[in-house]
Motif scaffolding. Sequence first.
Motif, PDB file in Angstrom:
ATOM      1  N   CYS A 581     -12.503 -42.920 -41.689  1.00 42.40           N
ATOM      2  CA  CYS A 581     -13.035 -42.591 -40.363  1.00 42.40           C
ATOM      3  C   CYS A 581     -13.910 -41.345 -40.287  1.00 42.40           C
ATOM      4  CB  CYS A 581     -11.873 -42.434 -39.376  1.00 42.40           C
ATOM      5  SG  CYS A 581     -11.049 -43.975 -38.957  1.00 42.40           S
ATOM      6  N   ALA A 582     -13.913 -40.511 -41.281  1.00 44.85           N
ATOM      7  CA  ALA A 582     -14.635 -39.241 -41.184  1.00 44.85           C
ATOM      8  C   ALA A 582     -16.109 -39.466 -40.868  1.00 44.85           C
ATOM      9  CB  ALA A 582     -14.484 -38.456 -42.483  1.00 44.85           C
ATOM     10  N   ASN A 583     -16.591 -38.791 -39.811  1.00 45.05           N
ATOM     11  CA  ASN A 583     -18.004 -38.836 -39.387  1.00 45.05           C
ATOM     12  C   ASN A 583     -18.451 -40.248 -38.988  1.00 45.05           C
ATOM     13  OD1 ASN A 583     -18.495 -36.035 -39.857  1.00 45.05           O
ATOM     14  ND2 ASN A 583     -18.502 -36.500 -42.057  1.00 45.05           N
ATOM     15  N   LYS A 584     -17.502 -41.088 -38.593  1.00 46.13           N
ATOM     16  CA  LYS A 584     -17.845 -42.457 -38.199  1.00 46.13           C
ATOM     17  C   LYS A 584     -17.686 -42.622 -36.686  1.00 46.13           C
ATOM     18  CE  LYS A 584     -18.287 -44.077 -42.465  1.00 46.13           C
ATOM     19  NZ  LYS A 584     -17.258 -44.934 -43.054  1.00 46.13           N
ATOM     20  N   ASP A 585     -18.481 -43.565 -36.142  1.00 50.93           N
ATOM     21  CA  ASP A 585     -18.270 -44.009 -34.759  1.00 50.93           C
ATOM     22  C   ASP A 585     -17.253 -45.142 -34.823  1.00 50.93           C
ATOM     23  OD1 ASP A 585     -20.122 -42.341 -33.298  1.00 50.93           O
ATOM     24  OD2 ASP A 585     -21.721 -43.461 -34.309  1.00 50.93           O
ATOM     25  N   VAL A 586     -16.091 -44.933 -34.181  1.00 52.66           N
ATOM     26  CA  VAL A 586     -14.944 -45.828 -34.348  1.00 52.66           C
ATOM     27  C   VAL A 586     -14.629 -46.535 -33.028  1.00 52.66           C
ATOM     28  CG1 VAL A 586     -12.477 -45.946 -34.869  1.00 52.66           C
ATOM     29  CG2 VAL A 586     -13.973 -44.423 -36.196  1.00 52.66           C
ATOM     30  N   LEU A 587     -14.375 -47.831 -33.136  1.00 51.34           N
ATOM     31  CA  LEU A 587     -13.929 -48.630 -31.994  1.00 51.34           C
ATOM     32  C   LEU A 587     -12.537 -49.181 -32.283  1.00 51.34           C
ATOM     33  CD1 LEU A 587     -14.306 -50.196 -29.298  1.00 51.34           C
ATOM     34  CD2 LEU A 587     -15.362 -52.037 -30.651  1.00 51.34           C
ATOM     35  N   ASN A 588     -11.610 -48.914 -31.368  1.00 52.68           N
ATOM     36  CA  ASN A 588     -10.268 -49.496 -31.437  1.00 52.68           C
ATOM     37  C   ASN A 588     -10.158 -50.497 -30.289  1.00 52.68           C
ATOM     38  OD1 ASN A 588      -7.593 -50.094 -31.817  1.00 52.68           O
ATOM     39  ND2 ASN A 588      -6.804 -48.117 -31.115  1.00 52.68           N
ATOM     40  N   LEU A 589     -10.357 -51.770 -30.608  1.00 56.33           N
ATOM     41  CA  LEU A 589     -10.339 -52.831 -29.600  1.00 56.33           C
ATOM     42  C   LEU A 589      -8.914 -53.375 -29.470  1.00 56.33           C
ATOM     43  CD1 LEU A 589     -12.638 -54.183 -27.892  1.00 56.33           C
ATOM     44  CD2 LEU A 589     -12.615 -56.030 -29.579  1.00 56.33           C
ATOM     45  N   PHE A 590      -8.519 -53.724 -28.278  1.00 52.42           N
ATOM     46  CA  PHE A 590      -7.112 -54.044 -27.992  1.00 52.42           C
ATOM     47  C   PHE A 590      -6.262 -52.841 -28.420  1.00 52.42           C
ATOM     48  CE2 PHE A 590      -9.293 -57.983 -29.148  1.00 52.42           C
ATOM     49  CZ  PHE A 590      -9.130 -58.749 -27.999  1.00 52.42           C
ATOM     50  N   GLY A 591      -6.596 -51.709 -27.891  1.00 51.88           N
ATOM     51  CA  GLY A 591      -6.117 -50.425 -28.412  1.00 51.88           C
ATOM     52  C   GLY A 591      -4.667 -50.093 -28.165  1.00 51.88           C
ATOM     53  N   TYR A 592      -3.982 -50.811 -27.253  1.00 54.23           N
ATOM     54  CA  TYR A 592      -2.569 -50.579 -26.959  1.00 54.23           C
ATOM     55  C   TYR A 592      -2.359 -49.101 -26.630  1.00 54.23           C
ATOM     56  CZ  TYR A 592       2.516 -51.451 -27.415  1.00 54.23           C
ATOM     57  OH  TYR A 592       3.863 -51.582 -27.211  1.00 54.23           O
ATOM     58  N   ASP A 612      -8.673 -51.249 -23.803  1.00 49.19           N
ATOM     59  CA  ASP A 612      -7.509 -52.090 -23.547  1.00 49.19           C
ATOM     60  C   ASP A 612      -7.523 -52.517 -22.085  1.00 49.19           C
ATOM     61  OD1 ASP A 612      -4.753 -52.728 -25.158  1.00 49.19           O
ATOM     62  OD2 ASP A 612      -4.408 -52.648 -22.996  1.00 49.19           O
ATOM     63  N   MET A 613      -6.885 -53.641 -21.799  1.00 45.59           N
ATOM     64  CA  MET A 613      -6.860 -54.146 -20.436  1.00 45.59           C
ATOM     65  C   MET A 613      -5.872 -53.392 -19.549  1.00 45.59           C
ATOM     66  SD  MET A 613      -6.245 -58.068 -19.190  1.00 45.59           S
ATOM     67  CE  MET A 613      -7.417 -58.683 -20.389  1.00 45.59           C
ATOM     68  N   SER A 614      -4.905 -52.716 -20.159  1.00 45.64           N
ATOM     69  CA  SER A 614      -3.818 -52.093 -19.410  1.00 45.64           C
ATOM     70  C   SER A 614      -4.056 -50.606 -19.166  1.00 45.64           C
ATOM     71  CB  SER A 614      -2.499 -52.280 -20.154  1.00 45.64           C
ATOM     72  OG  SER A 614      -1.495 -51.457 -19.629  1.00 45.64           O
ATOM     73  N   ASN A 615      -4.049 -50.215 -17.918  1.00 42.49           N
ATOM     74  CA  ASN A 615      -4.130 -48.790 -17.576  1.00 42.49           C
ATOM     75  C   ASN A 615      -2.909 -48.039 -18.071  1.00 42.49           C
ATOM     76  OD1 ASN A 615      -6.514 -47.877 -16.351  1.00 42.49           O
ATOM     77  ND2 ASN A 615      -6.021 -48.950 -14.442  1.00 42.49           N
ATOM     78  N   THR A 616      -1.748 -48.706 -18.020  1.00 45.31           N
ATOM     79  CA  THR A 616      -0.504 -48.063 -18.455  1.00 45.31           C
ATOM     80  C   THR A 616      -0.612 -47.617 -19.898  1.00 45.31           C
ATOM     81  OG1 THR A 616       0.826 -49.397 -16.938  1.00 45.31           O
ATOM     82  CG2 THR A 616       1.975 -48.406 -18.812  1.00 45.31           C
ATOM     83  N   TYR A 617      -1.104 -48.502 -20.752  1.00 45.35           N
ATOM     84  CA  TYR A 617      -1.173 -48.174 -22.166  1.00 45.35           C
ATOM     85  C   TYR A 617      -2.317 -47.226 -22.487  1.00 45.35           C
ATOM     86  CZ  TYR A 617       2.502 -51.541 -22.565  1.00 45.35           C
ATOM     87  OH  TYR A 617       3.697 -52.196 -22.412  1.00 45.35           O
ATOM     88  N   LEU A 618      -3.388 -47.280 -21.707  1.00 42.71           N
ATOM     89  CA  LEU A 618      -4.458 -46.296 -21.918  1.00 42.71           C
ATOM     90  C   LEU A 618      -3.995 -44.900 -21.507  1.00 42.71           C
ATOM     91  CD1 LEU A 618      -7.671 -48.257 -20.854  1.00 42.71           C
ATOM     92  CD2 LEU A 618      -7.009 -47.530 -23.151  1.00 42.71           C
ATOM     93  N   ASP A 619      -3.208 -44.800 -20.437  1.00 47.22           N
ATOM     94  CA  ASP A 619      -2.626 -43.499 -20.071  1.00 47.22           C
ATOM     95  C   ASP A 619      -1.705 -43.011 -21.181  1.00 47.22           C
ATOM     96  OD1 ASP A 619      -3.942 -43.423 -17.662  1.00 47.22           O
ATOM     97  OD2 ASP A 619      -2.250 -44.206 -16.486  1.00 47.22           O
ATOM     98  N   PHE A 636     -11.888 -43.748 -23.290  1.00 48.32           N
ATOM     99  CA  PHE A 636     -10.827 -44.715 -23.010  1.00 48.32           C
ATOM    100  C   PHE A 636     -11.350 -45.677 -21.948  1.00 48.32           C
ATOM    101  CE2 PHE A 636      -8.950 -40.756 -24.374  1.00 48.32           C
ATOM    102  CZ  PHE A 636      -8.031 -41.151 -25.349  1.00 48.32           C
ATOM    103  N   VAL A 637     -11.388 -46.961 -22.287  1.00 45.36           N
ATOM    104  CA  VAL A 637     -12.000 -47.961 -21.410  1.00 45.36           C
ATOM    105  C   VAL A 637     -10.956 -48.989 -21.003  1.00 45.36           C
ATOM    106  CG1 VAL A 637     -13.800 -49.701 -21.163  1.00 45.36           C
ATOM    107  CG2 VAL A 637     -14.206 -47.660 -22.588  1.00 45.36           C
ATOM    108  N   GLN A 638     -10.750 -49.130 -19.701  1.00 43.46           N
ATOM    109  CA  GLN A 638      -9.832 -50.150 -19.193  1.00 43.46           C
ATOM    110  C   GLN A 638     -10.652 -51.364 -18.777  1.00 43.46           C
ATOM    111  OE1 GLN A 638      -9.047 -51.138 -15.508  1.00 43.46           O
ATOM    112  NE2 GLN A 638      -8.023 -52.784 -16.652  1.00 43.46           N
ATOM    113  N   GLU A 639     -10.562 -52.430 -19.571  1.00 44.36           N
ATOM    114  CA  GLU A 639     -11.346 -53.628 -19.273  1.00 44.36           C
ATOM    115  C   GLU A 639     -10.869 -54.765 -20.171  1.00 44.36           C
ATOM    116  OE1 GLU A 639     -16.031 -54.945 -18.811  1.00 44.36           O
ATOM    117  OE2 GLU A 639     -15.506 -52.818 -18.880  1.00 44.36           O
ATOM    118  N   ASP A 640     -11.216 -55.975 -19.778  1.00 44.06           N
ATOM    119  CA  ASP A 640     -11.003 -57.143 -20.630  1.00 44.06           C
ATOM    120  C   ASP A 640     -11.820 -56.929 -21.903  1.00 44.06           C
ATOM    121  OD1 ASP A 640     -11.200 -59.591 -21.932  1.00 44.06           O
ATOM    122  OD2 ASP A 640     -11.367 -60.754 -20.089  1.00 44.06           O
ATOM    123  N   CYS A 641     -11.118 -56.816 -23.036  1.00 41.02           N
ATOM    124  CA  CYS A 641     -11.785 -56.468 -24.300  1.00 41.02           C
ATOM    125  C   CYS A 641     -12.879 -57.466 -24.669  1.00 41.02           C
ATOM    126  CB  CYS A 641     -10.757 -56.387 -25.430  1.00 41.02           C
ATOM    127  SG  CYS A 641      -9.545 -55.065 -25.213  1.00 41.02           S
TER     128      CYS A 641
END
Length: 744
Positions: A581-592, A612-619, A636-641
């Motif tokens: 991951c060093a110096n990379k642009d990283v995407l964690n989809l379905f991030g839980y 992730d779709m869930s606000n609870t898990y993004l918090d 942190f993005v709350q949306e349908d992945c």
Amino acid sequence: MHKLIVTTSKGLDELLKTEVEQILNQFNLAPAIADTAHSEDSEDSPGDYELPTLQLQPGQVSFTGTLKDAYQLCLHSRLANRVLLVVAEGKVNSAEELYDVAKEADWPSQFDAYVPFMIQFNGTNNAINNSQFGALKVKDAIVDQFQEEGHERPSVDKLKPGIVIQARLRRDNLHLCIDLSGGSLHKRGYRTGAGEAPLKEHVAAGILMRSGWAQNKNSVLLDPMCGSGTIPIEAAMMAANIPPNLAKETWGFEHWNQHEPSIFDGVVEQAKKHITVPSAPIYAYDLSTTLVELAEQNAVRAGVADYITFKQCDVLDAVVIDATDGKLAAGNNASETVTSQTDSKGYIVSNPPYGERLGEYTSLLPLFDKLGHHFKKHFAFWHVSLLSSNQDLLKALKLRYTKSYKLMNGKLECVLVNYHISGQNLEIFDSQTDENHEFANRLRKNLKRLKPWLKRSNTNAYRVYDADLPHYNVAIDIYNDWVVVQEYAAPKDVPEEKAKQRLQEALIHIPKVMGIPSNKMSVKVRRQNKGKEQYEKVAQKGQRVIVQEHDAQFYINPTDYLDVGLFLDHRDTRLMFKQRCANKDVLNLFGYTGSVSVHAAQAKAKSVTTVDMSNTYLDWARDNFALNKLNGSFQFVQEDCLKWLTRQHAKYDLMFIDPPSFSNSKRMDDTWDVQRDHVSLLTDAKDCLKTDGEIFFSTNLRQFKLDQAAVEELGFTIEDITQKSIPEDFKRNQKIHKCWILTL
């Protein structure tokens, strides 16, 4: 003479019939005597007495008796909820018939128009299928009769009625009654406070009768888990012959026109003459100081505090110290133990905690396991009676019962089980002790085997058992000082009772082997779930525990969700991902809850986006970032992945994609199936991937097959890292997940 109905809770009706007979016999209440307040003949002689014929029906006893009978039962019955005097009855198969039957009674002779009344309608049939409608028709008949006979219209008052009229409909039989009780008789008035699951007073009296103590009141009585003190207080009132409702302040007959005060006063005076002093000690113990103090206050109000010894004490510290007179001791002073080898020396009667929720049940199992041994060791030849709504807890005692009774405590279905600690109950011990029990042994071996690995793994969150023995079908994970047990659904060919017994054995041995308090063990039932069912809430305790994984820390919740917030089988996968991951642009989809994102941020990624779709898990993910003191270009993005991915123009060097196996979330327009849709997902992901970019793609669907040809056609080079991504503590379960690195 009057037709009387005495009601009680389900399961106590046969006892009530016996009690009514005893009360009528004891006070020589001959039904042949007229209800004449001023007659010298109103006191019958024992030779005139003839017991009326009692009719037993579910939840009630009925008979024809005198007004004095009714007063005696109001005052003396420990089991009754209400004493009802029937004023009209008839067949009801229509609203019109209901109205007509109600109008047959002479209501102005029962109460005056200025007295407010209310109707309590109990029961339905095909014609009257709504109790509120039934009450309304009865009310109309009463009001109409008053007005037709030239009286003022009486008013209805549901809060403070002067007269309560009970309408009881059973099939097509309607009884209209004056409620003489003035509220349910189980409310004695002494209990202003109670514990979390209060035992109703008349039920407490019932279990004392069923236990056998009520027939042997010269025996010692102990309630070692007394809560607010209902059982010992009811026992003390029984032993002292104090009528349960002697102190009752209001009665249902006070505004009834046919009430005979002199008869009632005579009944009260007669009752007072029978009050005595108990001949045997009554002990009330509880672990909670607050509850012991509350029980003492209740006993003071009941007038029996002098007859009960209250003490703050763990149930496992209560022992007999003098078998001759049945004296008990508790706590540090109870080191000397003497038990009698003769007949029963006393009674233990208690309403222990039930553990209605799975987590509560789990924490109670070790207690009941120890309690059975404790009874055998310290209370030989005693009678034990326990009320519970959870028979599985009672099975953990490993005692053979002599009798069991089903009854209701409020709306809770319970069973009262009687034991005698003698004979086989003194001989029966566990067929397998902790030292040679196969499950305990396997768990002990696993802990020993993992010890060297743990020293070098830098984690305190790991799996120690995963259905190693097929008939103990659970997974056991450690999270810091918590243990989470996941019960797999038993195969269809395994009887439910057998599976339940095996789980109970496991739950008893786990705290012993692992050296944890039972309240630090959480139990969940894991079935073949689809989609994000693993995210659904199963409790609401808000319990948070911090665990360590390599250089990162994470919050987990061991109690509230099926999954705790950290997938342990991906521990090594996260570390492999972190190293890129060093110096990379990283995407964690379905991030839980963002565990992958935390590792990426710690590895000095240029940017980290968690979707992730869930606000609870993004918090939760944000909290994990804060816990690790991470600051930087984190989104942190709350949306349908799936939708979000199709709209992206940003390009990422590295993606972590661990989608659910299946989802039909209401927030999605369509369903998601990882087998059916993974190529489409990877197609959209490719459009957001930089040249030479990589995707870690994972799934825990066991039957999943990567469409290798389609993925290669997209331009990906495929590396299967499944085997090397499975951690040491999951080596038994090679199918826990599948994982690939896809490189453009």
